[in-house]
Design a protein around this motif. Structure first.
Motif, PDB file in Angstrom:
ATOM      1  N   PRO A 158       0.802  -1.237   0.000  1.00 46.03           N
ATOM      2  CA  PRO A 158       0.000   0.000   0.000  1.00 46.03           C
ATOM      3  C   PRO A 158       0.830   1.281   0.000  1.00 46.03           C
ATOM      4  O   PRO A 158       0.314   2.328  -0.358  1.00 46.03           O
ATOM      5  N   VAL A 159       2.101   1.243   0.404  1.00 45.06           N
ATOM      6  CA  VAL A 159       2.880   2.488   0.377  1.00 45.06           C
ATOM      7  C   VAL A 159       3.495   2.761  -0.985  1.00 45.06           C
ATOM      8  O   VAL A 159       4.090   3.821  -1.197  1.00 45.06           O
ATOM      9  N   GLU A 195       7.339   5.554  -7.612  1.00 43.16           N
ATOM     10  CA  GLU A 195       6.824   4.368  -8.243  1.00 43.16           C
ATOM     11  C   GLU A 195       7.728   4.039  -9.390  1.00 43.16           C
ATOM     12  O   GLU A 195       7.918   4.857 -10.290  1.00 43.16           O
ATOM     13  N   HIS A 224      20.030  10.530 -12.882  1.00 35.87           N
ATOM     14  CA  HIS A 224      18.864  10.030 -13.624  1.00 35.87           C
ATOM     15  C   HIS A 224      18.673  10.827 -14.911  1.00 35.87           C
ATOM     16  O   HIS A 224      18.628  12.054 -14.872  1.00 35.87           O
ATOM     17  N   CYS A 244      11.793  16.014 -11.488  1.00 37.39           N
ATOM     18  CA  CYS A 244      12.944  15.388 -10.810  1.00 37.39           C
ATOM     19  C   CYS A 244      13.378  16.249  -9.642  1.00 37.39           C
ATOM     20  O   CYS A 244      13.043  17.419  -9.556  1.00 37.39           O
ATOM     21  N   PHE A 297      17.142  12.407  -7.596  1.00 35.75           N
ATOM     22  CA  PHE A 297      15.969  11.539  -7.416  1.00 35.75           C
ATOM     23  C   PHE A 297      15.170  11.515  -8.706  1.00 35.75           C
ATOM     24  O   PHE A 297      14.894  12.564  -9.290  1.00 35.75           O
ATOM     25  N   ALA A 298      14.841  10.302  -9.146  1.00 35.47           N
ATOM     26  CA  ALA A 298      14.065  10.114 -10.364  1.00 35.47           C
ATOM     27  C   ALA A 298      12.680  10.731 -10.169  1.00 35.47           C
ATOM     28  O   ALA A 298      12.211  10.874  -9.037  1.00 35.47           O
ATOM     29  N   PRO A 299      12.039  11.089 -11.284  1.00 31.42           N
ATOM     30  CA  PRO A 299      10.673  11.583 -11.141  1.00 31.42           C
ATOM     31  C   PRO A 299       9.755  10.459 -10.674  1.00 31.42           C
ATOM     32  O   PRO A 299      10.074   9.299 -10.890  1.00 31.42           O
ATOM     33  N   GLU A 300       8.677  10.786 -10.062  1.00 34.87           N
ATOM     34  CA  GLU A 300       8.237  12.089  -9.655  1.00 34.87           C
ATOM     35  C   GLU A 300       8.574  12.247  -8.189  1.00 34.87           C
ATOM     36  O   GLU A 300       8.110  11.474  -7.356  1.00 34.87           O
ATOM     37  N   ASN A 301       9.353  13.269  -7.868  1.00 34.05           N
ATOM     38  CA  ASN A 301       9.798  13.447  -6.499  1.00 34.05           C
ATOM     39  C   ASN A 301      10.015  14.932  -6.203  1.00 34.05           C
ATOM     40  O   ASN A 301      10.430  15.677  -7.079  1.00 34.05           O
ATOM     41  N   HIS A 318      12.656  12.452   1.225  1.00 31.75           N
ATOM     42  CA  HIS A 318      12.123  12.771  -0.098  1.00 31.75           C
ATOM     43  C   HIS A 318      10.647  12.434  -0.131  1.00 31.75           C
ATOM     44  O   HIS A 318      10.126  11.719   0.740  1.00 31.75           O
ATOM     45  N   PRO A 351       8.062  11.093  -2.875  1.00 32.94           N
ATOM     46  CA  PRO A 351       7.605  10.662  -4.194  1.00 32.94           C
ATOM     47  C   PRO A 351       6.107  10.948  -4.369  1.00 32.94           C
ATOM     48  O   PRO A 351       5.356  10.940  -3.399  1.00 32.94           O
ATOM     49  N   LEU A 363       2.914   9.334  -6.188  1.00 32.79           N
ATOM     50  CA  LEU A 363       2.657   7.981  -6.674  1.00 32.79           C
ATOM     51  C   LEU A 363       1.409   7.914  -7.529  1.00 32.79           C
ATOM     52  O   LEU A 363       0.457   8.651  -7.314  1.00 32.79           O
ATOM     53  N   LYS A 364       1.436   7.013  -8.481  1.00 33.61           N
ATOM     54  CA  LYS A 364       0.334   6.921  -9.430  1.00 33.61           C
ATOM     55  C   LYS A 364      -0.596   5.744  -9.138  1.00 33.61           C
ATOM     56  O   LYS A 364      -1.778   5.927  -8.958  1.00 33.61           O
ATOM     57  N   GLY A 413      -0.536   4.231  -3.204  1.00 29.18           N
ATOM     58  CA  GLY A 413       0.266   4.960  -2.233  1.00 29.18           C
ATOM     59  C   GLY A 413      -0.132   6.420  -2.155  1.00 29.18           C
ATOM     60  O   GLY A 413      -0.801   6.938  -3.041  1.00 29.18           O
ATOM     61  N   TYR A 442       0.892  10.673  -0.790  1.00 25.99           N
ATOM     62  CA  TYR A 442       1.969  11.683  -0.823  1.00 25.99           C
ATOM     63  C   TYR A 442       2.670  11.669   0.532  1.00 25.99           C
ATOM     64  O   TYR A 442       2.427  12.544   1.369  1.00 25.99           O
ATOM     65  N   TRP A 488       9.485   9.759   2.528  1.00 24.58           N
ATOM     66  CA  TRP A 488      10.402   8.627   2.560  1.00 24.58           C
ATOM     67  C   TRP A 488      11.787   9.118   2.975  1.00 24.58           C
ATOM     68  O   TRP A 488      12.056  10.318   2.996  1.00 24.58           O
TER      69      TRP A 488
END
Lengths: 353, 353
Positions: A160-161, A186, A231, B164, B183-187, B205, B207, B209-210, B213, B215, B218
Motif C-alpha cells: 500500500p505504500v 513508483e 537520472h 525530478c 531523485f528520479a521523477p516524480e519526487n 524525499h 515521491p 505515486l500513481k 500509495g 503523498y 520517505w
C-alpha cells in the motif's frame, strides 16, 4: 524478423505449479528473469496465487501479513458500487480508476530449472517470498544480472505504500542478501547492465508519473549497485505506434560490437504488449544510437493472445550464444514461453530505419 | 505554540522583484531555502514570472527553449473546452485533472541577501536558471544544506518528462557545480541531512505515486550525495487531520540532543498548508521517535491566507541560534515571511502527544 518459437511452448503454465497456500490456485507462472547457473538455465518465475472463491459474486484480495507471516484475505462483493472489478488483476475505486487498492493475486518468485532450456522442473518452495512491509501485495517481475560471480536479482515490491524496485544478491539461488529498495516508488522494469562502464554501474528504470510525463525509460548510474543517481530520460513512448501507452526495460542489456542492445517492451493504452529494440552507445549508455520503429516481436501464437490478461509478450531475460539470443518471455500474464532470435537480424532491423 | 512572526512580514513580495524577462510580471517570490554565508542570511528565492496577458481570455504558458536560450510562449483560449484553467498555477486537460500539461509561470532561483535577517536586497540576476532539458518548465523550491564548507542546493526540475529533484554545489553563491538529477521523477521536497550518520548521508524525499500509495515522506541514504538508495517509508499522511492530503519535508533536519527534528509541511486535499514536526532517532534516522498530532504552525496572518494560492505556509529553511529557530517560509505561493519559534517548545509539543 525471424522468430523461432519453441515447439514446446508454452514451457510452463499455471497447472505445472502447485500452490504454496492452501485454498489458493496458481493463476500465473510468468515474467521470469533468466540466469545460467552451473549447467542449468534458471527461470525466476513470477508465480501468482489467488484465493479460490466458491462464490462468483465475491472477489478476494490476498495480503501478506508480516507479523503473523500468513495471508490475510479481504473480500469484496462484486455488486459493491464503490469498487470496479473490470481489470481481473486488481480492485480499483470507481472514482480513481488509474490506481488500485488491492490486487486479486499475490505474486512471489519461484525457481524453474532446466538442463536443455526447453524442459523445466519447478522448485517446491519459493525463492523470494515477501520478507518485509514493502511486499505485502507481493514480489513481481524479477530480472537477474550476473556480475562476476554474483547474481543480482531486482524485482518490484508492491504494498500500500507504493511500488518500489528492490535488490537481492545470491551466489547459489538458495540464500540471498537483501540490498534494500534501490529505486523509490513508483518504479518498475529496472535492468542492471552486466558490467561497469567508465567506472559506474548503469541501470534502466521506468518511473510511473503522476503530475506530468509518460511511462518512459530512464537510465541511472551507481557506484555500488545500491545507490542510484544521475537520472536521465532515455527513451520515450511514441504517439500513434505500437508503443504509445507505456514502455519498459525487458532483458538485461546485451553487449554487442555496435553498442548495448536494449530489448524492451512497449504497449498500447489497451495493454497490447510487444517487444522493441534500441541501441545505446558502448562507452556512454545515456546516448541512444538507434531505435526500431517496428516491434521485433508481437503477440501472435494462441498462448500469447489468450490467457488471464491476453495479447502480451513480456521478455524478462535471455541467453546469448554467439548470434543466437534465446529469449524467455511471459505470455498473456499467464505462462512462460521461449524463442530464439538472431542478434544480427535485430541490429539489421535497427539499421533499416 | 508561540510563534513570533516578524513585524516586517511579508519580508519579500513580488513587487520587490524586477522581472528578468521583458513582457513578464513577477507573480511569486517565495519558498526560499536558507543559508548563512559570510555575515549574511541568504534566501534562495523561487521567483515565478508570468507572461503578461493583455487579453483576459488568453492564458499563456512560458516554456524555456534550451536551444535558443529564450522563452517560448504557448497561448490558450480560456474557452477551449479541452482544457481546464481553474487552478491558476497550471493548465490541465479536462479529462486528466490530476496532472498538468503546462504551468502558467516559470520559476527560477534568485538570491535575496540580508545582514539582519529582516531586510533583504535581491540580486539583479538569477542564481539558478534553467540549464538543461529537465528544467524547461522551471526550477522550484530550493533547499540548502551546508556540509563542511560546501553548500548543497537541491530543487525541483520541472519539464514535460517529469518532476525530478536535482542537486548543485556552491562555495560562493556565484558559481555552482551541477551534480545531476539525484531523485528520479516524480519526487519533490528533498531535504539532505547536514552530516553523515554512521558513514552515510541521508535525505528525506516525497515521491508522488500513481498506481498506489499516498503523498508520504520517505528517507534514503547515500555514500556520495549523488546516488541514493535504501529507500524507506518514513511518515505517512494521516486521515481526518490537517495533513490528510499530502506531506513533504520543509526545513533541513535540525540536530537536537533528543533526535533529528524534522519540520515538514502537511496539507489537506483542498491545499491548506500547515507545518508539522517529528523527531527521528539520532543514530538511525529511519526510526520515527515522535510526531506531532497538531500542526506547529497554521496559516493565520492575512498575508498567509490571501495571495496567488492562499492558505499556505511553506517553510523551506531555518537558522538555529541556541533554542531560537528562525524559520523563513513562503506564504500563499506569493511572498516570503519570517518567524521565530522555540525548539524546546516544539519538542515539548511532541512530548505531550
Amino acid at each position: 524478423m525471424k522468430i523461432e518459437r519453441f515447439e514446446e511452448n508454452p514451457l510452463i503454465t499455471p497447472t505445472d505449479v502447485m500452490p504454496l497456500h492452501e485454498g489458493y490456485e496458481v493463476i500465473g507462472a510468468f515474467n521470469g528473469g533468466v540466469a545460467e547457473y552451473n549447467d542449468e538455465v534458471i527461470l525466476l518465475l513470477r508465480v501468482a496465487e489467488r484465493p479460490i472463491s466458491e462464490d462468483p459474486s465475491i472477489i478476494k484480495a490476498p495480503v501478506y501479513n508480516t507479523l503473523t507471516k500468513t495471508m490475510d484475505i479481504i473480500s469484496f462483493d462484486i455488486n459493491d458500487h464503490a469498487y470496479d472489478f473490470e481489470d481481473p488483476r486488481m480492485i480499483r475505486k470507481k472514482d480513481k480508476l488509474d490506481s488500485f487498492v488491492y490486487l486479486t493475486s499475490l505474486s512471489y518468485i519461484r525457481i524453474a530449472r532446466s538442463k536443455d532450456g526447453h524442459h523445466f522442473t519447478i522448485d517446491d518452495e519459493a525463492f523470494l517470498y515477501p520478507f518485509n512491509n514493502y511486499q505485502t501485495y507481493g514480489i513481481e517481475d524479477a530480472r537477474c544480472t550476473k556480475i562476476e560471480d554474483n547474481y543480482y536479482i531486482n524485482f518490484s515490491s508492491v504494498s500500500p505504500v507504493g511500488v518500489c524496485d528492490s535488490l537481492v544478491m545470491t551466489k547459489d539461488f538458495k540464500t540471498y542478501e537483501d540490498l534494500g529498495n534501490i529505486f523509490a516508488p513508483e518504479n518498475k522494469d529496472v535492468l542492471i547492465f552486466p558490467e561497469k562502464i567508465n567506472g559506474n554501474y548503469y541501470a534502466l528504470h521506468r518511473p510511473s508519473l503522476k503530475s506530468i510525463g509518460n511511462y518512459d525509460i530512464w537510465i541511472a548510474s551507481s557506484p555500488d549497485l545500491q545507490s542510484w543517481g544521475n537520472h536521465q530520460h532515455l527513451l520515450g513512448i511514441r504517439e500513434q505506434s505500437w508503443e504509445n501507452g507505456r514502455i519498459g526495460g525487458g532483458l538485461v542489456p546485451i553487449k554487442t560490437a555496435q553498442g548495448w542492445l536494449v530489448i524492451y517492451h512497449g504497449a498500447t493504452p489497451e495493454h497490447r504488449y510487444c517487444m522493441g529494440a534500441a541501441l545505446l552507445d558502448l562507452a556512454d549508455p545515456t546516448i541512444v544510437l538507434k531505435r526500431s520503429k517496428k516491434p521485433i516481436m508481437e503477440p501472435d501464437a494462441l498462448y500469447e493472445k489468450n490467457g488471464f490478461f491476453g495479447d502480451v509478450v513480456f521478455g524478462c531475460g535471455g541467453i546469448v550464444e554467439g548470434d543466437k539470443l534465446t529469449m524467455y518471455y511471459g505470455v498473456a500474464d499467464t505462462s512462460m514461453a521461449g524463442c530464439t532470435l538472431s542478434i544480427k537480424e535485430i541490429l539489421r532491423q535497427l539499421d533499416e530505419e
